[in-house]
Design a protein around this motif. Structure first.
Motif, PDB file in Angstrom:
ATOM      1  N   PRO A 118      -8.889  -0.864   2.866  1.00 21.12           N
ATOM      2  CA  PRO A 118      -9.064   0.164   1.845  1.00 21.12           C
ATOM      3  C   PRO A 118     -10.371   0.934   2.072  1.00 21.12           C
ATOM      4  O   PRO A 118     -11.241   0.454   2.803  1.00 21.12           O
ATOM      5  CB  PRO A 118      -9.112  -0.627   0.537  1.00 21.12           C
ATOM      6  CG  PRO A 118      -9.599  -1.976   0.930  1.00 21.12           C
ATOM      7  CD  PRO A 118      -9.159  -2.214   2.355  1.00 21.12           C
ATOM      8  N   ILE A 133       5.216   2.370 -10.443  1.00 24.86           N
ATOM      9  CA  ILE A 133       4.260   3.387 -10.872  1.00 24.86           C
ATOM     10  C   ILE A 133       4.277   4.507  -9.840  1.00 24.86           C
ATOM     11  O   ILE A 133       4.129   4.276  -8.652  1.00 24.86           O
ATOM     12  CB  ILE A 133       2.840   2.791 -11.005  1.00 24.86           C
ATOM     13  CG1 ILE A 133       2.805   1.808 -12.171  1.00 24.86           C
ATOM     14  CG2 ILE A 133       1.810   3.884 -11.207  1.00 24.86           C
ATOM     15  CD1 ILE A 133       3.074   2.398 -13.529  1.00 24.86           C
ATOM     16  N   HIS A 134       4.525   5.724 -10.302  1.00 24.11           N
ATOM     17  CA  HIS A 134       4.512   6.880  -9.406  1.00 24.11           C
ATOM     18  C   HIS A 134       3.177   7.598  -9.566  1.00 24.11           C
ATOM     19  O   HIS A 134       2.373   7.226 -10.381  1.00 24.11           O
ATOM     20  CB  HIS A 134       5.626   7.871  -9.776  1.00 24.11           C
ATOM     21  CG  HIS A 134       6.992   7.279  -9.834  1.00 24.11           C
ATOM     22  ND1 HIS A 134       8.119   8.017  -9.624  1.00 24.11           N
ATOM     23  CD2 HIS A 134       7.419   6.020 -10.075  1.00 24.11           C
ATOM     24  CE1 HIS A 134       9.176   7.253  -9.734  1.00 24.11           C
ATOM     25  NE2 HIS A 134       8.782   6.029 -10.018  1.00 24.11           N
ATOM     26  N   GLY A 135       3.001   8.644  -8.771  1.00 22.12           N
ATOM     27  CA  GLY A 135       1.839   9.506  -8.997  1.00 22.12           C
ATOM     28  C   GLY A 135       0.662   9.164  -8.114  1.00 22.12           C
ATOM     29  O   GLY A 135       0.833   8.871  -6.934  1.00 22.12           O
ATOM     30  N   MET A 136      -0.522   9.175  -8.703  1.00 19.17           N
ATOM     31  CA  MET A 136      -1.738   9.131  -7.923  1.00 19.17           C
ATOM     32  C   MET A 136      -1.844   7.902  -7.012  1.00 19.17           C
ATOM     33  O   MET A 136      -2.276   8.011  -5.874  1.00 19.17           O
ATOM     34  CB  MET A 136      -2.941   9.211  -8.839  1.00 19.17           C
ATOM     35  CG  MET A 136      -4.209   9.555  -8.099  1.00 19.17           C
ATOM     36  SD  MET A 136      -5.574   9.785  -9.220  1.00 19.17           S
ATOM     37  CE  MET A 136      -6.041  11.456  -8.846  1.00 19.17           C
ATOM     38  N   VAL A 162       0.867  -1.180   0.000  1.00 21.69           N
ATOM     39  CA  VAL A 162       0.000   0.000   0.000  1.00 21.69           C
ATOM     40  C   VAL A 162       0.904   1.231   0.000  1.00 21.69           C
ATOM     41  O   VAL A 162       1.944   1.221   0.676  1.00 21.69           O
ATOM     42  CB  VAL A 162      -0.902   0.000   1.253  1.00 21.69           C
ATOM     43  CG1 VAL A 162      -1.776   1.249   1.303  1.00 21.69           C
ATOM     44  CG2 VAL A 162      -1.771  -1.248   1.271  1.00 21.69           C
ATOM     45  N   ARG A 209      -0.865   7.739  -3.213  1.00 22.61           N
ATOM     46  CA  ARG A 209      -1.649   8.300  -2.117  1.00 22.61           C
ATOM     47  C   ARG A 209      -2.515   7.223  -1.472  1.00 22.61           C
ATOM     48  O   ARG A 209      -3.729   7.225  -1.614  1.00 22.61           O
ATOM     49  CB  ARG A 209      -2.528   9.438  -2.657  1.00 22.61           C
ATOM     50  CG  ARG A 209      -1.747  10.539  -3.322  1.00 22.61           C
ATOM     51  CD  ARG A 209      -1.193  11.517  -2.309  1.00 22.61           C
ATOM     52  NE  ARG A 209      -0.327  12.500  -2.939  1.00 22.61           N
ATOM     53  CZ  ARG A 209       1.008  12.382  -3.022  1.00 22.61           C
ATOM     54  NH1 ARG A 209       1.617  11.337  -2.515  1.00 22.61           N
ATOM     55  NH2 ARG A 209       1.728  13.317  -3.597  1.00 22.61           N
ATOM     56  N   GLY A 210      -1.862   6.271  -0.812  1.00 21.94           N
ATOM     57  CA  GLY A 210      -2.595   5.238  -0.090  1.00 21.94           C
ATOM     58  C   GLY A 210      -3.231   4.182  -0.978  1.00 21.94           C
ATOM     59  O   GLY A 210      -4.021   3.378  -0.497  1.00 21.94           O
ATOM     60  N   GLY A 211      -2.903   4.176  -2.257  1.00 21.76           N
ATOM     61  CA  GLY A 211      -3.472   3.180  -3.164  1.00 21.76           C
ATOM     62  C   GLY A 211      -2.628   1.911  -3.195  1.00 21.76           C
ATOM     63  O   GLY A 211      -1.641   1.783  -2.485  1.00 21.76           O
ATOM     64  N   SER A 212      -3.058   0.993  -4.052  1.00 24.15           N
ATOM     65  CA  SER A 212      -2.347  -0.265  -4.230  1.00 24.15           C
ATOM     66  C   SER A 212      -1.074  -0.005  -5.051  1.00 24.15           C
ATOM     67  O   SER A 212      -1.141   0.595  -6.113  1.00 24.15           O
ATOM     68  CB  SER A 212      -3.295  -1.215  -4.982  1.00 24.15           C
ATOM     69  OG  SER A 212      -2.642  -2.362  -5.413  1.00 24.15           O
TER      70      SER A 212
END
Lengths: 592, 193
Positions: B103, B40-43, B12, B46-49
């Motif tokens: 999540p 993968i950078h970026g969105m 995460v 922010r706490g994503g997978s």
């Protein structure tokens, strides 16, 4: 010496080795690290420009003045920079000029998945596509040579997987090439109609020469293997094809515009069956087919999303027999897949994010919110659900104004535009001028978190620091709003929920344009804060679930009460502020 | 090594998967093999997978691991382990941190966290290793070294000398945190029989 570099690091290194003197960009995933890394080389000037159009204009200026310039942006940034791009294609260059377009197939961090090779063709400039970090560095250097040799800007088109994948790169030294002489040459650089007409002839002539160059360029090469299957491919897809179709012959195109017609014809004639395997649009394929060459491409491969190795394996397994893709497909099927639904894990506003307070209030007030591009776009997700639209950088203010003009002033009493500080400077200011000029009554909320958050905390004209870390006079957003004619400007702390609600209500009621600046530092860069976590007094919690409306990832529903995850909580206090029963307290407590 | 090795590191955003992949790729470079890493950078951060793919061997083409071809999955969280299962080779190993991070849809009550995630994984994979990395990290002296504990676990299952791992760790982490990180690495390495 070989070093493991991302494609973006390799592009910065390539620019340095190529003797580049000016690098400009506006941050945007997946391009941001190009310029961040370029800034680490003292020999190169590097800047965050306010937007991509300005970045390209500065790059063009550097080129006209005789220096090599690299301009980087994400794919949608090229839309913003398209105006200068289409005309610098006419003027050509003095020092080499390379525009990096970082496309995002699969939309990992973007609002669309446009294929910017179309821009290269539309602007009539060469498009070069590396497939890994070594090529990224080598192609940048070659791009500068081509730019100067053919008197043209060159587009280096990369995709997320090239930008953010690391592979080994051989490093070389910087070549100090110095500045080319600057000579006043209005017929080349002043694009008034009489001059532009003459330049257009040269553009067409240049395109013909580039086409001839493409036939023998080292950028395009054939790898002969079995000739039963021939594949034309480009970019990172080449790496996938090489691995999935181990026996196929490959025509690898490092230059995808203009295309080498003779080379493609020769390749097509020598293979039994020709495939064009390219991510996103049938850019190569359409041209190949227009030349009357038979090929399979988007007939079987999707135009949507990333063309991952497993997709190629799956599609090609039915096209071939007993070949490597069949094996790959077997492996996919043998994998221990999960059969049940797995809850998605969407990104969320971070614990302590200043945007949470504002969106909580907007949700409570049930207003229509025209949104914009940034971390705060996450405010559209439940439970905050406080955003109605997001189109592109700077769109919020114009969108809100259009809503008001279509539906009337009454509608504007329940309507706000929400835009970040960096986005406002990028292209929101023109929208704000329009609200004043054309007599709208829109309320614009500028989320000033003192940074460009989503792309990883870049400075901008409103933060007081340059890319190289030098302090500068920051843009005063209050004075700026007043200067364009907004009379009502308020500054609030979005964590002061009472004040936030009251000010928004007042400004919505006002029948004139107003600006609210919600100012609080991004939680990830705020260093001077008390991070003592909060906890829930179980006996005091009445299970009203008001705190759950904050969408904080630290607050977890347990039965009919809630608990706070102490390892994630950063002590922002927002939940304690919305709690009406005093059940949320500061301090450590073992969760019993 | 006949075939390339494929290691998938999943977790995460914010869990520190990037340090783990940085050390691993440093180790591969030290042993002189070709390596490609994809992130993968970026969105999503922010706490994503989040996922990092590391591939190494004599010559690596694709930076992406196709489905069904990961030799090892190192999962920092249980739900993420389940999510990325289709990438594991039939005979591959999956190393899991026994941690649950809900999540947003689960927090909101619109989706269920599969309570039996580990059972599902055990029933479908041949080799499943589960450790409580947070507990081990606390014992080693710092809860923030969970990622290094997991790195130690990974090192145990990759056929590369431990000394090389420690060398790279020394080059990667700041000197003042080195001791606690080495302790965490050793504890992770020794955490399974």
């Amino acid at each position: 010496m070989k070093k493991l570099l991302t494609g973006n690091e390799a592009i910065a290194r390539g620019a340095w080795e190529a003797g580049v003197v000016v690098c400009t960009a506006y941050p945007g995933t997946p391009s941001t690290e190009i310029t961040e890394n370029a800034a680490k080389y003292p020999e190169m000037y590097a800047e965050w420009s306010p937007n991509e159009k300005v970045a390209l204009e500065v790059g063009i200026g550097a080129s006209m003045a005789g220096g090599r310039a690299l301009v980087a942006m994400k794919h949608v940034g090229v839309n913003v920079a398209a105006d200068p791009l289409f005309t610098v294609a006419y003027t050509g260059v003095n020092g080499g000029l390379v525009l990096v377009s970082a496309d995002d197939p699969g939309m990992h961090s973007s609002q669309n998945e446009q294929d910017n090779r179309h821009f290269g063709r539309a602007a009539k400039i060469p498009v070069i596509e590396p497939s890994d970090s070594q090529e990224a560095k080598d192609f940048v250097k070659l791009a500068f040579q081509l730019s100067e040799e053919f008197d043209t800007p060159v587009m280096l088109r990369i995709t997320t997987r090239v930008a953010h994948s690391q592979s080994l790169v051989s490093l070389e030294e910087r070549q100090e090439i110095g500045l080319k002489p600057y000579e006043k040459n209005p017929s080349k650089y002043v694009m008034m109609p009489a001059n532009a007409r003459r330049r257009h002839v040269l553009v067409e002539d240049r395109l013909a020469k580039l086409k001839a160059y493409a036939e023998t360029s080292p950028l395009n090469r054939i790898e002969w293997r079995d000739t039963k299957i021939g594949v034309i491919t480009n970019g990172v897809t080449y790496q996938y094809v090489k691995e999935v179709l181990k026996n196929a012959s490959i025509l690898k195109l490092g230059m995808t515009f203009p295309l080498p017609e003779n080379l493609i014809r020769e390749f097509a004639q020598k293979v039994d069956k020709l495939y064009v395997i390219e991510e996103l649009e049938p850019f190569i394929e359409d041209q190949v087919k227009a030349w009357g060459i038979q090929a399979l491409g988007k007939d079987i491969f999707p135009v949507i999303g990333e063309l991952l190795p497993e997709v190629i394996a799956e599609k090609m397994a039915t096209e071939t027999d007993g070949n490597s893709p069949t094996e790959a497909k077997k492996q996919i099927e043998a994998a221990p897949g999960a059969t049940q639904e797995i809850p998605v894990r969407p990104p969320v506003l971070c614990p302590g994010c200043p945007h949470r307070g504002l969106f909580y209030v907007l949700n409570k007030l049930k207003v229509t919110v025209a949104g914009d591009i940034g971390c705060y776009t996450l405010g559209s997700l439940p439970p905050l659900s406080a955003m109605d639209s997001t189109i592109c950088m700077g769109a919020s203010i114009g969108n809100a104004m259009g809503m008001e003009k279509a539906r009337g002033k009454e509608f504007a009493r329940k309507l706000v535009a929400v835009i970040g500080d960096s986005t406002f400077i990028h292209s929101g200011i023109t929208g704000l001028i329009n609200t004043v000029y054309n007599k709208a009554t829109t309320t614009t909320i500028i989320l000033d978190n003192r940074t460009t958050g989503m792309t990883g905390h870049q400075d901008n004209p409103a933060t007081g620091l340059t890319l190289k870390g030098e302090p500068i006079q920051e843009v005063d957003l209050v004075l700026l709003a007043k200067a364009v004619g907004v009379q009502r400007v308020a500054v609030i702390d979005p964590f002061d929920l009472k004040e936030t609600e009251q000010v928004i209500k007042e400004e919505l009621a006002a029948e004139e344009p107003s600006v609210i600046i919600a100012k609080r530092k991004c939680a990830l860069i705020e260093k001077n804060k008390d991070t003592t976590p909060y906890f829930v007094l179980e006996d005091a919690c009445i299970g009203c679930m008001r705190c759950m409306k904050l969408g904080c990832p630290c607050i977890i529903k347990e039965g009919n009460k809630v608990r706070i995850n102490p390892t994630q909580c950063v002590g922002c206090e927002l939940c304690a502020k919305v709690c009406t029963s005093g059940a949320i307290q500061k301090g450590e407590q073992s969760n019993g | 090594m006949a075939e390339n090795m494929n290691v998938l590191i999943v977790g995460v955003g914010g869990q520190g998967t990037i340090l783990a992949s940085r050390v691993l790729s440093g180790v591969i470079q030290k042993i002189g093999l070709d390596v490609k890493v994809s992130e993968i950078h970026g969105m999503a951060q922010r706490g994503g997978s989040v996922v990092t793919q590391v591939r190494y061997g004599k010559e690596v083409a694709s930076p992406i691991i196709p489905k069904g071809q990961a030799d090892i999955i190192l999962a920092f969280e249980k739900l993420e382990a389940l999510r990325w299962l289709p990438y594991l080779k039939e005979e591959g190993s999956i190393l899991i941190n026994d941690q649950r991070l809900d999540p947003m849809p689960v927090i909101m009550g619109t989706a269920q966290y599969p309570a039996d995630a580990l059972d599902i994984i055990r029933s479908r994979c041949r080799k499943v290793i589960v450790i409580d990395a947070l507990k081990i990290a606390l014992e080693a002296g710092n809860p923030k070294t969970v990622n290094v504990v997991l790195l130690g676990l990974l090192a145990k299952y990759l056929d590369i000398e431990k000394e090389i791992w420690l060398d790279v760790l020394k080059e990667t982490v700041p000197a003042k945190f080195l001791e606690v990180n080495i302790k965490a690495f050793e504890a992770g390495f020794a955490s399974t029989a």
